[in-house]
Design a protein around this motif. Structure first.
Motif, PDB file in Angstrom:
ATOM      1  N   TYR A  69       0.789  -1.225   0.000  1.00  0.00           N
ATOM      2  CA  TYR A  69       0.000   0.000   0.000  1.00  0.00           C
ATOM      3  C   TYR A  69       0.825   1.281   0.000  1.00  0.00           C
ATOM      4  CZ  TYR A  69      -3.724  -3.260   1.040  1.00  0.00           C
ATOM      5  OH  TYR A  69      -4.605  -4.308   0.986  1.00  0.00           O
ATOM      6  N   ASP A  70       2.154   1.178   0.034  1.00  0.00           N
ATOM      7  CA  ASP A  70       2.970   2.377  -0.067  1.00  0.00           C
ATOM      8  C   ASP A  70       4.273   2.033  -0.776  1.00  0.00           C
ATOM      9  OD1 ASP A  70       4.555   1.116   1.815  1.00  0.00           O
ATOM     10  OD2 ASP A  70       4.350   2.658   3.338  1.00  0.00           O
ATOM     11  N   SER A  71       5.198   2.957  -0.807  1.00  0.00           N
ATOM     12  CA  SER A  71       6.433   2.756  -1.570  1.00  0.00           C
ATOM     13  C   SER A  71       7.588   2.251  -0.707  1.00  0.00           C
ATOM     14  CB  SER A  71       6.814   4.068  -2.255  1.00  0.00           C
ATOM     15  OG  SER A  71       7.041   5.059  -1.263  1.00  0.00           O
ATOM     16  N   THR A  72       7.299   1.596   0.407  1.00  0.00           N
ATOM     17  CA  THR A  72       8.362   1.033   1.243  1.00  0.00           C
ATOM     18  C   THR A  72       9.182   0.016   0.447  1.00  0.00           C
ATOM     19  OG1 THR A  72       6.996   1.339   3.208  1.00  0.00           O
ATOM     20  CG2 THR A  72       8.854  -0.164   3.412  1.00  0.00           C
ATOM     21  N   PHE A  73       8.517  -0.763  -0.378  1.00  0.00           N
ATOM     22  CA  PHE A  73       9.170  -1.737  -1.254  1.00  0.00           C
ATOM     23  C   PHE A  73       8.746  -1.415  -2.685  1.00  0.00           C
ATOM     24  CE2 PHE A  73       8.435  -3.683   2.875  1.00  0.00           C
ATOM     25  CZ  PHE A  73       9.734  -4.003   3.231  1.00  0.00           C
ATOM     26  N   ILE A  85     -11.457  -5.086   3.734  1.00  0.00           N
ATOM     27  CA  ILE A  85     -10.826  -4.870   5.030  1.00  0.00           C
ATOM     28  C   ILE A  85      -9.857  -3.688   4.982  1.00  0.00           C
ATOM     29  CG2 ILE A  85      -9.337  -5.915   6.790  1.00  0.00           C
ATOM     30  CD1 ILE A  85     -10.517  -8.634   5.934  1.00  0.00           C
ATOM     31  N   VAL A  86      -9.029  -3.617   3.947  1.00  0.00           N
ATOM     32  CA  VAL A  86      -8.008  -2.567   3.829  1.00  0.00           C
ATOM     33  C   VAL A  86      -8.083  -1.954   2.435  1.00  0.00           C
ATOM     34  CG1 VAL A  86      -5.536  -2.042   3.915  1.00  0.00           C
ATOM     35  CG2 VAL A  86      -6.474  -3.770   5.434  1.00  0.00           C
ATOM     36  N   ASP A  87      -8.073  -0.634   2.375  1.00  0.00           N
ATOM     37  CA  ASP A  87      -8.053   0.072   1.097  1.00  0.00           C
ATOM     38  C   ASP A  87      -6.954   1.124   1.131  1.00  0.00           C
ATOM     39  OD1 ASP A  87      -8.780   0.928  -1.455  1.00  0.00           O
ATOM     40  OD2 ASP A  87     -10.215   2.382  -0.667  1.00  0.00           O
ATOM     41  N   ARG A  88      -5.960   0.969   0.282  1.00  0.00           N
ATOM     42  CA  ARG A  88      -4.835   1.899   0.183  1.00  0.00           C
ATOM     43  C   ARG A  88      -4.115   2.092   1.518  1.00  0.00           C
ATOM     44  NH1 ARG A  88      -7.926   6.424  -3.245  1.00  0.00           N
ATOM     45  NH2 ARG A  88      -8.580   5.051  -4.946  1.00  0.00           N
ATOM     46  N   GLY A  89      -4.120   1.071   2.344  1.00  0.00           N
ATOM     47  CA  GLY A  89      -3.431   1.150   3.626  1.00  0.00           C
ATOM     48  C   GLY A  89      -4.295   1.597   4.784  1.00  0.00           C
ATOM     49  N   VAL A  90      -5.539   1.987   4.495  1.00  0.00           N
ATOM     50  CA  VAL A  90      -6.476   2.420   5.534  1.00  0.00           C
ATOM     51  C   VAL A  90      -7.345   1.233   5.939  1.00  0.00           C
ATOM     52  CG1 VAL A  90      -8.369   3.986   6.092  1.00  0.00           C
ATOM     53  CG2 VAL A  90      -6.514   4.763   4.610  1.00  0.00           C
ATOM     54  N   ILE A  91      -7.420   0.991   7.236  1.00  0.00           N
ATOM     55  CA  ILE A  91      -8.270  -0.099   7.731  1.00  0.00           C
ATOM     56  C   ILE A  91      -9.722   0.348   7.646  1.00  0.00           C
ATOM     57  CG2 ILE A  91      -8.838  -1.544   9.717  1.00  0.00           C
ATOM     58  CD1 ILE A  91      -5.931  -1.103  10.670  1.00  0.00           C
TER      59      ILE A  91
END
Length: 180
Positions: free
Chosen positions: A31-35, A128-134
């Motif tokens: 959901y983000d640019s960590t990887f 359950i999760v959308d774009r990193g938001v629970i």
């Protein structure tokens, strides 16, 4: 006045992973640019799998991230958050995922059934999760939103009425008529 730390954010989930018993990816949502690259994601998945496959715990801190995980038959489920994330929230997401998939598959969650119902698995994850938001941590709400039918046993009164009305006797008489 010193800053108290990072600002709270709704974007609590960095990744949601399902790996098989060999550490191979079955489902991965980042959901983000960590990887940022596929190679970085694959390396992280191998690293997380090698460190958790034999561990008995449910929470780990790896590479500066909080990882909540659980295994089920031949699968490993991971919810990854930042180093400051609340483990209880990540654990609630994981429990919701496992419970909702259990209702979807109507069995213990295992690789064969998961692969046969992959489209439903993606729908559960997206609820359950959308774009990193629970969005949801209650599996009953997820099941209701997706319109998944949970089988209900027949009410006892109708079975008793059918028996008293002779419904089962009529089937027995039909079977005794000489048909094989």
């Amino acid at each position: 006045m010193e800053p108290a730390g990072p600002e709270p954010s709704l974007y609590t989930v960095k990744a949601l992973l399902i790996l098989d018993s060999l550490g191979q990816r079955l489902l991965a949502k980042y959901y983000d640019s960590t990887f940022p690259t596929a190679a970085a994601q694959a390396a992280f998945e191998q690293s997380i799998f090698s460190k958790t496959q034999r561990a008995g715990g449910e929470i780990a801190c790896l590479e500066g991230l909080t990882v909540v995980y659980r295994s089920s038959v031949d699968l490993f489920f991971y919810v990854v958050g930042g180093c400051q994330e609340n483990e209880l929230m990540l654990s609630a997401v994981l429990a919701c995922l496992l419970d909702a998939l259990g209702h979807l598959l109507r069995k213990e969650v295992e690789k064969r059934w998961l692969l046969d119902n992959m489209e439903g698995t993606f729908l559960v994850v997206d609820e359950i999760v959308d774009r990193g938001v629970i969005l949801e941590s209650d599996p009953q709400q997820v099941i209701q939103r997706l319109g998944l039918r949970v089988p209900e046993p027949a009410p006892y009164g109708f079975v008793l009425f059918d028996y008293l009305a002779g419904g089962s006797e009529q089937r027995d008489v039909g079977d005794a008529s000489g048909r094989e």
